[in-house]
Scaffold this motif. Structure first.
Motif, PDB file in Angstrom:
ATOM      1  N   LEU A   5       2.519 -15.146 -49.709  1.00 21.17           N
ATOM      2  CA  LEU A   5       2.927 -15.174 -48.304  1.00 21.17           C
ATOM      3  C   LEU A   5       4.296 -14.519 -48.132  1.00 21.17           C
ATOM      4  O   LEU A   5       4.512 -13.748 -47.178  1.00 21.17           O
ATOM      5  CB  LEU A   5       2.958 -16.614 -47.804  1.00 21.17           C
ATOM      6  N   MET A   6       5.217 -14.801 -49.005  1.00 19.96           N
ATOM      7  CA  MET A   6       6.537 -14.172 -48.940  1.00 19.96           C
ATOM      8  C   MET A   6       6.424 -12.657 -49.047  1.00 19.96           C
ATOM      9  O   MET A   6       7.071 -11.916 -48.292  1.00 19.96           O
ATOM     10  CB  MET A   6       7.419 -14.710 -50.066  1.00 19.96           C
ATOM     11  N   CYS A   7       5.603 -12.201 -49.971  1.00 20.14           N
ATOM     12  CA  CYS A   7       5.451 -10.755 -50.179  1.00 20.14           C
ATOM     13  C   CYS A   7       4.722 -10.101 -49.010  1.00 20.14           C
ATOM     14  O   CYS A   7       5.071  -8.990 -48.588  1.00 20.14           O
ATOM     15  CB  CYS A   7       4.708 -10.491 -51.485  1.00 20.14           C
ATOM     16  N   ALA A   8       3.704 -10.776 -48.473  1.00 18.44           N
ATOM     17  CA  ALA A   8       2.970 -10.223 -47.328  1.00 18.44           C
ATOM     18  C   ALA A   8       3.890 -10.082 -46.123  1.00 18.44           C
ATOM     19  O   ALA A   8       3.862  -9.058 -45.417  1.00 18.44           O
ATOM     20  CB  ALA A   8       1.779 -11.112 -46.995  1.00 18.44           C
ATOM     21  N   ALA A   9       4.698 -11.104 -45.868  1.00 16.04           N
ATOM     22  CA  ALA A   9       5.632 -11.039 -44.741  1.00 16.04           C
ATOM     23  C   ALA A   9       6.653  -9.928 -44.944  1.00 16.04           C
ATOM     24  O   ALA A   9       6.978  -9.176 -44.011  1.00 16.04           O
ATOM     25  CB  ALA A   9       6.329 -12.391 -44.567  1.00 16.04           C
ATOM     26  N   GLN A  10       7.149  -9.812 -46.169  1.00 20.10           N
ATOM     27  CA  GLN A  10       8.126  -8.767 -46.469  1.00 20.10           C
ATOM     28  C   GLN A  10       7.518  -7.380 -46.284  1.00 20.10           C
ATOM     29  O   GLN A  10       8.132  -6.474 -45.701  1.00 20.10           O
ATOM     30  CB  GLN A  10       8.624  -8.925 -47.908  1.00 20.10           C
ATOM     31  N   ALA A  11       6.285  -7.205 -46.744  1.00 19.91           N
ATOM     32  CA  ALA A  11       5.608  -5.912 -46.594  1.00 19.91           C
ATOM     33  C   ALA A  11       5.357  -5.594 -45.129  1.00 19.91           C
ATOM     34  O   ALA A  11       5.480  -4.430 -44.708  1.00 19.91           O
ATOM     35  CB  ALA A  11       4.300  -5.923 -47.382  1.00 19.91           C
ATOM     36  N   LEU A  12       4.994  -6.599 -44.341  1.00 22.30           N
ATOM     37  CA  LEU A  12       4.808  -6.371 -42.902  1.00 22.30           C
ATOM     38  C   LEU A  12       6.111  -5.930 -42.241  1.00 22.30           C
ATOM     39  O   LEU A  12       6.096  -5.108 -41.315  1.00 22.30           O
ATOM     40  CB  LEU A  12       4.279  -7.645 -42.236  1.00 22.30           C
ATOM     41  N   ASP A  13       7.225  -6.453 -42.726  1.00 24.32           N
ATOM     42  CA  ASP A  13       8.517  -6.000 -42.199  1.00 24.32           C
ATOM     43  C   ASP A  13       8.710  -4.508 -42.446  1.00 24.32           C
ATOM     44  O   ASP A  13       9.226  -3.787 -41.578  1.00 24.32           O
ATOM     45  CB  ASP A  13       9.657  -6.785 -42.855  1.00 24.32           C
ATOM     46  N   PHE A  14       8.303  -4.051 -43.616  1.00 21.49           N
ATOM     47  CA  PHE A  14       8.461  -2.628 -43.939  1.00 21.49           C
ATOM     48  C   PHE A  14       7.477  -1.746 -43.171  1.00 21.49           C
ATOM     49  O   PHE A  14       7.658  -0.524 -43.115  1.00 21.49           O
ATOM     50  CB  PHE A  14       8.312  -2.402 -45.444  1.00 21.49           C
ATOM     51  N   ARG A  15       6.450  -2.336 -42.582  1.00 18.52           N
ATOM     52  CA  ARG A  15       5.488  -1.558 -41.785  1.00 18.52           C
ATOM     53  C   ARG A  15       5.953  -1.380 -40.340  1.00 18.52           C
ATOM     54  O   ARG A  15       5.351  -0.608 -39.590  1.00 18.52           O
ATOM     55  CB  ARG A  15       4.131  -2.265 -41.782  1.00 18.52           C
ATOM     56  N   LYS A  16       6.955  -2.102 -39.920  1.00 15.21           N
ATOM     57  CA  LYS A  16       7.407  -1.994 -38.537  1.00 15.21           C
ATOM     58  C   LYS A  16       7.852  -0.563 -38.237  1.00 15.21           C
ATOM     59  O   LYS A  16       8.400   0.113 -39.106  1.00 15.21           O
ATOM     60  CB  LYS A  16       8.552  -2.987 -38.285  1.00 15.21           C
ATOM     61  N   PRO A  17       7.593  -0.053 -37.034  1.00 13.43           N
ATOM     62  CA  PRO A  17       7.192  -0.809 -35.829  1.00 13.43           C
ATOM     63  C   PRO A  17       5.692  -1.104 -35.696  1.00 13.43           C
ATOM     64  O   PRO A  17       5.267  -1.655 -34.691  1.00 13.43           O
ATOM     65  CB  PRO A  17       7.642   0.092 -34.694  1.00 13.43           C
ATOM     66  N   ASP A  18       4.897  -0.700 -36.712  1.00 10.26           N
ATOM     67  CA  ASP A  18       3.479  -1.055 -36.646  1.00 10.26           C
ATOM     68  C   ASP A  18       3.330  -2.572 -36.652  1.00 10.26           C
ATOM     69  O   ASP A  18       4.116  -3.287 -37.270  1.00 10.26           O
ATOM     70  CB  ASP A  18       2.722  -0.466 -37.834  1.00 10.26           C
ATOM     71  N   SER A  19       2.293  -3.051 -35.987  1.00  5.86           N
ATOM     72  CA  SER A  19       2.066  -4.493 -35.912  1.00  5.86           C
ATOM     73  C   SER A  19       0.648  -4.813 -36.353  1.00  5.86           C
ATOM     74  O   SER A  19      -0.235  -3.958 -36.364  1.00  5.86           O
ATOM     75  CB  SER A  19       2.309  -5.010 -34.492  1.00  5.86           C
ATOM     76  N   SER A  20       0.449  -6.067 -36.673  1.00  8.39           N
ATOM     77  CA  SER A  20      -0.868  -6.551 -37.071  1.00  8.39           C
ATOM     78  C   SER A  20      -1.509  -7.256 -35.884  1.00  8.39           C
ATOM     79  O   SER A  20      -1.124  -7.072 -34.725  1.00  8.39           O
ATOM     80  CB  SER A  20      -0.734  -7.465 -38.292  1.00  8.39           C
ATOM     81  N   SER A  21      -2.485  -8.104 -36.151  1.00  7.80           N
ATOM     82  CA  SER A  21      -3.216  -8.807 -35.098  1.00  7.80           C
ATOM     83  C   SER A  21      -2.365  -9.920 -34.490  1.00  7.80           C
ATOM     84  O   SER A  21      -1.314 -10.304 -35.020  1.00  7.80           O
ATOM     85  CB  SER A  21      -4.498  -9.409 -35.671  1.00  7.80           C
ATOM     86  N   VAL A  22      -2.868 -10.469 -33.413  1.00 10.58           N
ATOM     87  CA  VAL A  22      -2.163 -11.578 -32.758  1.00 10.58           C
ATOM     88  C   VAL A  22      -2.016 -12.760 -33.704  1.00 10.58           C
ATOM     89  O   VAL A  22      -0.934 -13.365 -33.809  1.00 10.58           O
ATOM     90  CB  VAL A  22      -2.914 -12.003 -31.472  1.00 10.58           C
ATOM     91  N   LEU A  23      -3.090 -13.117 -34.415  1.00  7.30           N
ATOM     92  CA  LEU A  23      -3.036 -14.269 -35.311  1.00  7.30           C
ATOM     93  C   LEU A  23      -2.085 -14.043 -36.484  1.00  7.30           C
ATOM     94  O   LEU A  23      -1.329 -14.938 -36.876  1.00  7.30           O
ATOM     95  CB  LEU A  23      -4.430 -14.609 -35.837  1.00  7.30           C
ATOM     96  N   VAL A  24      -2.120 -12.843 -37.033  1.00 10.42           N
ATOM     97  CA  VAL A  24      -1.213 -12.545 -38.139  1.00 10.42           C
ATOM     98  C   VAL A  24       0.230 -12.550 -37.669  1.00 10.42           C
ATOM     99  O   VAL A  24       1.119 -13.122 -38.322  1.00 10.42           O
ATOM    100  CB  VAL A  24      -1.562 -11.189 -38.789  1.00 10.42           C
ATOM    101  N   GLU A  25       0.496 -11.928 -36.534  1.00 14.20           N
ATOM    102  CA  GLU A  25       1.870 -11.869 -36.034  1.00 14.20           C
ATOM    103  C   GLU A  25       2.407 -13.260 -35.708  1.00 14.20           C
ATOM    104  O   GLU A  25       3.600 -13.537 -35.912  1.00 14.20           O
ATOM    105  CB  GLU A  25       1.954 -10.962 -34.808  1.00 14.20           C
ATOM    106  N   LYS A  26       1.543 -14.144 -35.229  1.00 17.87           N
ATOM    107  CA  LYS A  26       1.996 -15.516 -34.946  1.00 17.87           C
ATOM    108  C   LYS A  26       2.351 -16.232 -36.242  1.00 17.87           C
ATOM    109  O   LYS A  26       3.390 -16.920 -36.338  1.00 17.87           O
ATOM    110  CB  LYS A  26       0.920 -16.300 -34.202  1.00 17.87           C
ATOM    111  N   THR A  27       1.481 -16.115 -37.247  1.00 20.75           N
ATOM    112  CA  THR A  27       1.769 -16.744 -38.534  1.00 20.75           C
ATOM    113  C   THR A  27       3.035 -16.161 -39.143  1.00 20.75           C
ATOM    114  O   THR A  27       3.875 -16.897 -39.691  1.00 20.75           O
ATOM    115  CB  THR A  27       0.581 -16.564 -39.491  1.00 20.75           C
TER     116      THR A  27
END
Length: 491
Positions: free
Chosen positions: A434-456
């Protein structure tokens, strides 16, 4: 105050753990009638195992009527031979609940006063100190249940109001007199599978929560790794229709529904198995747990002490319902199934930090100066390896005891305690992912994921911030573990 039902449902047990309970009049009438029948049979002069005989290989030694109460007191004290770590208090409370349920079936010859004292302990959070080691998983969980039962007669230790105290001191403080056990009562308290069953219930409740988290975190990682959602399409799973596989694929599709990241063109032909085979791996675990759930629920609603008193049939039968084999096999199976959720999770973590698909090496802001999540993956790998070692079955072992009278035992207690360790390990490995997934999503910004993923993601970031430069990573890992332990999701 909640009246205890005739049949406990595992998923509903948490609601009983946070409230006081009472026994129905129907239950109390069964307990009274059963005890009256037992006393009549004792008065007839017949010989019954453990009631007016010795125990184990001493079963042929007849005990005089005026010594039957002392026999039961001696039993509890002599069998309190536990070693090792203390059983967590939340599991001890489940033990009390399940022991009350078992005795309340009305086949154990217990006095109403004795079962009501257990209810009093439960309602006032007087939690006996019980130890992990000592049960062979047959003849009942003798040593752990002896430590549980000691406190009723004013011996042993209890946790009360946040302090470990002598049981007699707490009884005195509350104006209670220690129980004087009567014929059969010590045996009814000590025989039974409530130690194994309580660990089983606790692990089951945690596993059901972790299954959902495993799906959510895998979906987050899939988007973070720029993975493809096509392998989760329903036609793939329709032609191999295992229930868990189908539901897992549906979960991933639901979680990632509307994700802009999935609209981007993917250059890879296929993703590695740890992403592509999530439905097959997570699903197999879910199907295993679904089967085991029914076994555990049957067990906690059964009579597992010995001998069993049947007043309607005019029988007292010494049998083997205390033998933990049904639990032992399934506790081992459950450990294997849950360990696989961590095994595949660690592989996804490894890929997230591998420096592929536009992500920096080790998900570090400035790789080299910062090591990022390099060693967090080491920790996850070490934990996964430890769980594999814990998955060596306990149930294939047996050691002869009681001078050969108890010549095959289940070792279900060992299976139960190591299953809890596996469950804890799964949570920790998922926390690292979870820590790594969140960190990787940060590096993908400004791209975003789904509503459920972004809420989590947002919920998690409120607890654990972006890892911008190397800091004491252990602290973040503990917070991530607590996040998964204290929060539940519903998919």
């Amino acid at each position: 105050m909640t009246t205890l039902p005739q049949h406990l449902i595992i998923k509903e047990i948490p609601q009983y753990l946070t409230t006081q309970i009472s026994l129905s009049e129907e239950t109390l009438q069964k307990v009274r009638a059963n005890r009256a029948f037992l006393e009549k049979k004792i008065a007839s002069g017949q010989t019954y195992y453990g009631i007016n005989t010795g125990f184990g290989s001493l079963c042929n030694v007849r005990i005089e009527d005026d010594q039957l109460g002392q026999l039961q007191q001696n039993l509890v004290c002599s069998h309190a031979t536990g070693f090792g770590d203390e059983v967590p208090q939340e599991i001890v409370k489940i033990m009390l609940l399940l022991k009350i349920m078992g005795l309340g079936q009305g086949f154990s010859g217990i006095h109403e006063e004795t079962i009501q004292r257990l209810v009093f302990f439960y309602n006032h959070d007087i939690l006996p100190v019980v130890y992990e080691q000592g049960s062979l998983g047959a003849s009942g969980d003798l040593a752990p249940l002896a430590h549980l039962s000691l406190t009723l007669i004013g011996q042993g230790l209890v946790w009360y109001k946040g302090q470990k105290q002598q049981a007699i001191e707490v009884l005195n403080e509350l104006g209670l007199t220690p129980l004087t056990l009567k014929a059969k009562e010590g045996l009814a308290l000590l025989n039974g599978t409530q130690f194994m069953s309580s660990y089983a219930v606790h692990s089951m409740l945690e596993s059901l929560k972790l299954q959902d988290w495993a799906d959510m975190i895998a979906a987050m990682s899939l988007d973070a790794f720029d993975g493809k959602v096509e392998p989760f399409a329903h036609p793939v799973h329709r032609v191999r229709p295992h229930s868990g596989q189908i539901s897992t694929a549906a979960n991933i599709r639901k979680i990632l529904e509307g994700s802009p990241m999935q609209q981007k063109i993917k250059t890879q032909v296929q993703d590695p198995y740890s992403f592509r085979c999530v439905p097959q791996v997570h699903g197999a675990t879910k199907d295993t747990i679904a089967h085991i759930y029914t076994v555990f629920e049957t067990e906690i609603n059964s009579v597992t002490d010995n001998p069993i008193v049947f007043e309607e049939e005019d029988l007292i039968i010494s049998g083997g319902n205390f033998h933990g084999q049904p639990l032992a096999l399934n506790l081992d199976f459950m450990a294997i199934a849950m360990a696989e959720l961590a095994s595949i999770s660690e592989r996804r973590t490894y890929l997230l930090i591998s420096g592929q698909r536009g992500l920096p090496a080790f998900l570090a802001q400035d790789p080299g100066l910062n090591s990022g999540f390099m060693i967090a993956q080491y920790s996850a790998a070490a934990i996964v390896s430890q769980s594999k070692q814990y998955c060596t079955p306990a149930s294939v072992d047996s050691i002869v005891s009681s001078n050969g009278q108890e010549d095959h035992v289940s070792m279900g207690a060992n299976a139960a305690t190591k299953l809890k360790r596996v469950i804890d390990n799964v949570r920790r490995v998922l926390a690292v992912e979870l820590m790594c997934a969140a960190q990787a999503l940060d590096f993908r910004k400004p791209d975003s994921s789904s509503v459920l993923v972004e809420k989590t993601y947002a919920d998690f970031r409120s607890e654990v911030r972006f890892y911008d430069t190397d800091r004491l990573l252990h602290d973040d890992m503990i917070k991530a573990e607590a996040f998964l332990k204290n929060k539940a999701i519903s998919l």
